[in-house]
Design a protein around this motif. Structure first.
Motif, mmCIF file in Angstrom:
data_model
loop_
_atom_site.group_PDB
_atom_site.id
_atom_site.type_symbol
_atom_site.label_atom_id
_atom_site.label_comp_id
_atom_site.label_asym_id
_atom_site.label_seq_id
_atom_site.Cartn_x
_atom_site.Cartn_y
_atom_site.Cartn_z
ATOM 1 N N LEU A 4 0.818 -1.202 0.000
ATOM 2 C CA LEU A 4 0.000 0.000 0.000
ATOM 3 C C LEU A 4 0.859 1.262 0.000
ATOM 4 O O LEU A 4 0.432 2.314 -0.469
ATOM 5 N N ASN A 35 -7.433 6.673 1.294
ATOM 6 C CA ASN A 35 -8.638 6.274 2.015
ATOM 7 C C ASN A 35 -8.314 6.144 3.510
ATOM 8 O O ASN A 35 -8.238 5.044 4.041
ATOM 9 N N LEU A 132 -11.875 -3.466 8.676
ATOM 10 C CA LEU A 132 -10.702 -3.156 7.865
ATOM 11 C C LEU A 132 -10.802 -3.827 6.490
ATOM 12 O O LEU A 132 -10.401 -3.253 5.476
ATOM 13 N N ASP A 133 -11.369 -5.028 6.458
ATOM 14 C CA ASP A 133 -11.522 -5.747 5.188
ATOM 15 C C ASP A 133 -12.532 -5.041 4.278
ATOM 16 O O ASP A 133 -12.347 -4.983 3.061
ATOM 17 N N GLU A 134 -13.584 -4.492 4.882
ATOM 18 C CA GLU A 134 -14.640 -3.858 4.074
ATOM 19 C C GLU A 134 -14.311 -2.400 3.742
ATOM 20 O O GLU A 134 -14.595 -1.934 2.635
ATOM 21 N N LYS A 136 -11.234 -1.052 3.730
ATOM 22 C CA LYS A 136 -9.979 -1.033 2.966
ATOM 23 C C LYS A 136 -9.202 0.292 3.095
ATOM 24 O O LYS A 136 -8.872 0.935 2.087
ATOM 25 N N ASP A 138 -5.974 2.821 3.762
ATOM 26 C CA ASP A 138 -4.527 2.742 3.561
ATOM 27 C C ASP A 138 -3.774 3.463 4.681
ATOM 28 O O ASP A 138 -2.587 3.224 4.897
ATOM 29 N N ASP A 163 -1.618 -6.074 7.445
ATOM 30 C CA ASP A 163 -2.020 -5.979 6.037
ATOM 31 C C ASP A 163 -1.368 -4.811 5.310
ATOM 32 O O ASP A 163 -1.734 -4.500 4.168
ATOM 33 N N VAL A 165 -1.364 -1.573 6.233
ATOM 34 C CA VAL A 165 -1.973 -0.263 6.441
ATOM 35 C C VAL A 165 -1.027 0.584 7.290
ATOM 36 O O VAL A 165 -0.476 0.108 8.290
#
Length: 212
Positions: A4, A35, A132-134, A136, A138, A163, A165
């Motif tokens: 990311l 985001n 966090l999955d939905e 998304k 950064d 992930d 972030v």
């Protein structure tokens, strides 16, 4: 290196941000964000981080994972801060109800109870992972501070989630006294009738910043 944020050297960025004000840290982080989100649990001093970030990015997504076990005072505080700062709050809640846990776990398991880890996953970690999955994000603004737990003393203003972030803690070096001044300067509310059933003790980590 994060997929990311392939152009960010975390160690160098942390060095560059040393001595910078919280406002400067927020401004820098927002330049890295497409985001961004800010997470809150409306614990004491949360109005500081929410005001700090929202004044630079008023429409930022504010993620609140409501365990369902907050005190009446915390819910009243949350409602006031959301209204006063006009926050764009998205609330995530556990998949199971408190009544379900009361029946299957006999209430809130103590920290020595083998069921405590499952309880923590149900009311906090699973909803956070889902969010966090939905969403998304950064960039993830949070309110952790160095003086809160032993684990956090080994962190820094910037870190990466599992992930990739970019986690940003603009108030990392600040103390309660510093934040008292900030709240007074900006006429922000505070409240201390707060209880986190996943931590119980202030010095414990619930797993949010160690596992995600």
């Amino acid at each position: 290196m994060s997929q990311l944020h392939p152009n960010i050297d975390i160690d160098q960025a942390n060095q560059d941000l040393q001595g910078k004000s919280p406002e400067e840290i927020v401004a820098w982080a927002l330049t890295q964000a497409k985001n961004p989100i800010i997470t809150t649990n409306f614990r004491p001093y949360e109005s500081a981080i929410l005001h700090l970030v929202a004044k630079q990015r008023p429409d930022i997504t504010v993620l609140w994972v409501d365990s369902g076990y907050n005190t009446d005072a915390t819910y009243q505080f949350a409602n006031k801060v959301i209204r006063d700062l006009n926050l764009n709050v998205i609330t995530y809640i556990p998949k199971q109800t408190a009544a379900y846990r009361d029946a299957t776990m006999n209430g809130i398991p103590g920290i020595d109870n083998p069921q405590h880890d499952e309880f923590t996953d149900q009311v906090k970690l699973e909803p956070f992972r889902r969010a966090l999955d939905e969403l998304k994000p950064d960039v993830w603004f949070n309110a952790i501070r160095k003086d809160q737990t032993e684990f956090r003393q080994g962190l820094d203003v910037l870190s990466l989630s599992k992930d990739g972030v970019l986690k940003v803690a603009p108030l990392f070096e600040k103390t309660d006294t510093d934040l008292d001044v900030y709240l007074e300067e900006h006429n922000l509310p505070n409240e201390f009738d707060y209880f986190d059933p996943t931590k119980v003790e202030e010095s414990r980590e619930c797993g949010l910043h160690t596992q995600l």
